[in-house]
Design an enzyme around this catalytic site. Sequence first.
Site, PDB file in Angstrom:
ATOM      1  N   ASP A 157       0.827  -1.208   0.000  1.00 44.27           N
ATOM      2  CA  ASP A 157       0.000   0.000   0.000  1.00 44.27           C
ATOM      3  C   ASP A 157       0.863   1.260   0.000  1.00 44.27           C
ATOM      4  O   ASP A 157       1.968   1.259   0.539  1.00 44.27           O
ATOM      5  CB  ASP A 157      -0.927  -0.020   1.234  1.00 44.27           C
ATOM      6  CG  ASP A 157      -2.078   0.945   1.102  1.00 44.27           C
ATOM      7  OD1 ASP A 157      -2.362   1.407  -0.026  1.00 44.27           O
ATOM      8  OD2 ASP A 157      -2.714   1.242   2.133  1.00 44.27           O
ATOM      9  N   GLY A 158       0.327   2.323  -0.607  1.00 43.25           N
ATOM     10  CA  GLY A 158       0.988   3.626  -0.545  1.00 43.25           C
ATOM     11  C   GLY A 158       1.555   4.143  -1.854  1.00 43.25           C
ATOM     12  O   GLY A 158       2.245   5.176  -1.861  1.00 43.25           O
ATOM     13  N   ASN A 159       1.260   3.484  -2.954  1.00 46.05           N
ATOM     14  CA  ASN A 159       1.766   3.954  -4.257  1.00 46.05           C
ATOM     15  C   ASN A 159       1.249   5.350  -4.594  1.00 46.05           C
ATOM     16  O   ASN A 159       2.006   6.204  -5.073  1.00 46.05           O
ATOM     17  CB  ASN A 159       1.316   3.017  -5.388  1.00 46.05           C
ATOM     18  CG  ASN A 159       1.959   1.651  -5.300  1.00 46.05           C
ATOM     19  OD1 ASN A 159       2.885   1.446  -4.525  1.00 46.05           O
ATOM     20  ND2 ASN A 159       1.469   0.721  -6.108  1.00 46.05           N
TER      21      ASN A 159
ATOM     22  N   ARG B 272       0.113   7.769  -2.576  1.00 48.29           N
ATOM     23  CA  ARG B 272       0.690   8.810  -1.727  1.00 48.29           C
ATOM     24  C   ARG B 272       2.152   9.054  -2.071  1.00 48.29           C
ATOM     25  O   ARG B 272       2.634  10.193  -2.025  1.00 48.29           O
ATOM     26  CB  ARG B 272       0.544   8.415  -0.247  1.00 48.29           C
ATOM     27  CG  ARG B 272      -0.830   8.753   0.312  1.00 48.29           C
ATOM     28  CD  ARG B 272      -1.094   8.031   1.601  1.00 48.29           C
ATOM     29  NE  ARG B 272      -1.448   6.635   1.352  1.00 48.29           N
ATOM     30  CZ  ARG B 272      -1.587   5.736   2.326  1.00 48.29           C
ATOM     31  NH1 ARG B 272      -1.350   6.084   3.579  1.00 48.29           N
ATOM     32  NH2 ARG B 272      -1.938   4.503   2.029  1.00 48.29           N
TER      33      ARG B 272
ATOM     34  N   HIS C 192       2.350   3.705  -9.070  1.00 41.05           N
ATOM     35  CA  HIS C 192       2.157   2.284  -9.377  1.00 41.05           C
ATOM     36  C   HIS C 192       3.340   1.742 -10.189  1.00 41.05           C
ATOM     37  O   HIS C 192       3.774   0.608  -9.987  1.00 41.05           O
ATOM     38  CB  HIS C 192       0.847   2.070 -10.136  1.00 41.05           C
ATOM     39  CG  HIS C 192      -0.371   2.425  -9.328  1.00 41.05           C
ATOM     40  ND1 HIS C 192      -0.538   2.002  -8.031  1.00 41.05           N
ATOM     41  CD2 HIS C 192      -1.477   3.163  -9.621  1.00 41.05           C
ATOM     42  CE1 HIS C 192      -1.699   2.477  -7.570  1.00 41.05           C
ATOM     43  NE2 HIS C 192      -2.278   3.182  -8.515  1.00 41.05           N
TER      44      HIS C 192
ATOM     45  N   GLU D   2     -12.448  -4.289  -4.006  1.00 41.35           N
ATOM     46  CA  GLU D   2     -12.896  -2.911  -3.794  1.00 41.35           C
ATOM     47  C   GLU D   2     -12.172  -1.940  -4.731  1.00 41.35           C
ATOM     48  O   GLU D   2     -12.702  -0.874  -5.046  1.00 41.35           O
ATOM     49  CB  GLU D   2     -12.665  -2.499  -2.335  1.00 41.35           C
ATOM     50  CG  GLU D   2     -13.570  -3.209  -1.333  1.00 41.35           C
ATOM     51  CD  GLU D   2     -13.204  -4.682  -1.066  1.00 41.35           C
ATOM     52  OE1 GLU D   2     -12.046  -5.077  -1.341  1.00 41.35           O
ATOM     53  OE2 GLU D   2     -14.080  -5.431  -0.601  1.00 41.35           O
ATOM     54  N   ASN D   3     -10.978  -2.301  -5.190  1.00 35.50           N
ATOM     55  CA  ASN D   3     -10.235  -1.413  -6.085  1.00 35.50           C
ATOM     56  C   ASN D   3     -10.919  -1.245  -7.450  1.00 35.50           C
ATOM     57  O   ASN D   3     -10.607  -0.320  -8.197  1.00 35.50           O
ATOM     58  CB  ASN D   3      -8.791  -1.902  -6.295  1.00 35.50           C
ATOM     59  CG  ASN D   3      -7.908  -1.778  -5.069  1.00 35.50           C
ATOM     60  OD1 ASN D   3      -6.970  -2.549  -4.868  1.00 35.50           O
ATOM     61  ND2 ASN D   3      -8.183  -0.787  -4.217  1.00 35.50           N
TER      62      ASN D   3
ATOM     63  N   ARG E 123     -12.236   2.216  -8.217  1.00 39.19           N
ATOM     64  CA  ARG E 123     -11.365   3.379  -8.482  1.00 39.19           C
ATOM     65  C   ARG E 123     -11.664   3.943  -9.869  1.00 39.19           C
ATOM     66  O   ARG E 123     -12.319   3.296 -10.679  1.00 39.19           O
ATOM     67  CB  ARG E 123      -9.892   2.951  -8.396  1.00 39.19           C
ATOM     68  CG  ARG E 123      -9.489   2.622  -6.983  1.00 39.19           C
ATOM     69  CD  ARG E 123      -7.993   2.502  -6.840  1.00 39.19           C
ATOM     70  NE  ARG E 123      -7.661   2.210  -5.450  1.00 39.19           N
ATOM     71  CZ  ARG E 123      -6.444   2.319  -4.940  1.00 39.19           C
ATOM     72  NH1 ARG E 123      -5.428   2.688  -5.699  1.00 39.19           N
ATOM     73  NH2 ARG E 123      -6.234   2.034  -3.673  1.00 39.19           N
TER      74      ARG E 123
ATOM     75  N   ARG F 180      -4.886  -1.896   9.036  1.00 41.28           N
ATOM     76  CA  ARG F 180      -6.065  -2.710   8.711  1.00 41.28           C
ATOM     77  C   ARG F 180      -5.662  -3.760   7.690  1.00 41.28           C
ATOM     78  O   ARG F 180      -4.606  -3.671   7.057  1.00 41.28           O
ATOM     79  CB  ARG F 180      -7.209  -1.843   8.182  1.00 41.28           C
ATOM     80  CG  ARG F 180      -6.833  -0.917   7.015  1.00 41.28           C
ATOM     81  CD  ARG F 180      -8.050  -0.103   6.546  1.00 41.28           C
ATOM     82  NE  ARG F 180      -7.685   0.845   5.504  1.00 41.28           N
ATOM     83  CZ  ARG F 180      -7.487   2.156   5.694  1.00 41.28           C
ATOM     84  NH1 ARG F 180      -7.645   2.670   6.895  1.00 41.28           N
ATOM     85  NH2 ARG F 180      -7.142   2.945   4.690  1.00 41.28           N
TER      86      ARG F 180
END
Length: 231
Positions: free
Chosen positions: A13-15, A17, A30, A60-61, A64, A181
């Site tokens: 996670d965090g690409n 940001r 990404h 859930e992605n 986007r 999470r």
Amino acid sequence: MNPLPKHIAIIMDGNGRWAQNLNLPRIDGHKKGIDAVEEITMAARDLGVCYLTLYAFSDENWDRPAEEVVALMDLLVKFLKLKKQKLINNGIRFQTIGDNDRLPKYVQEAIAEEEEATRQCDKMTLIVALSYGARTEICRAVEKIIKQGLKEISPEIFSSFLDTYGIPDPDLLIRTSGELRVSNFLLWQIAYSEFYFLDMLWPDFGKSDLMKAIEDYKKRERRFGKTGEQL
Ligand code: IPE
Ligand code: IPE
Ligand code: MG
């Protein structure tokens, strides 16, 4: 001391940001994230890890923006095509978990091709969770069980209907980017995994960070419900 984890699972996670911090479009994050995927895959293989599961795209992605979804699919296919020979040369078997049917045809084809080409590889298995959500995985498993008319279920039997059939549960679950999470990742399989959360964003995560996580894991006492004295 625990031995080396046999199976490491990572929520990459965090690409977004990472890119935003540099005033770049999210897609650039990404792209950089894919470089980290390659580095960590090779590092895990060289360290002797048997299974590496990477959470690349969740159920859930799909919600986007369409252009980000398409860019992520394209990046994955490009990675598979570009790195196929490297995976083979390094004995890395490729596999995916998730709802394949939701993926565009060209992605499905690239996956099938990569799985076939690396079928005999036996140094490490790289499992990419793509269009993956633990809840839908569990629902698909239940549907299969109903279809087969099974009347008795044990944890072992149930596990054999999950996408991860044949793969041992993760020993260590890592999540980058500071979020605390699990975001619908491997809910069943992480029942007794050790968690390692760090603030670093995924594109910055490298081999030395992986080694730190492993060292931390090795020092933990895994009791599986027993008392410390019983171990
Ligand atoms: C993780 O990075 C990659 C995917 C979920 C595909 P994000 O895209 O979630 O990055 P942040 O969390 O927005 O920074
Ligand atoms: C989890 O990251 C999914 C992947 C890393 C593929 P998200 O960025 O989608 O998770 P949330 O929405 O912040 O929980
Ligand atoms: Mg995120």
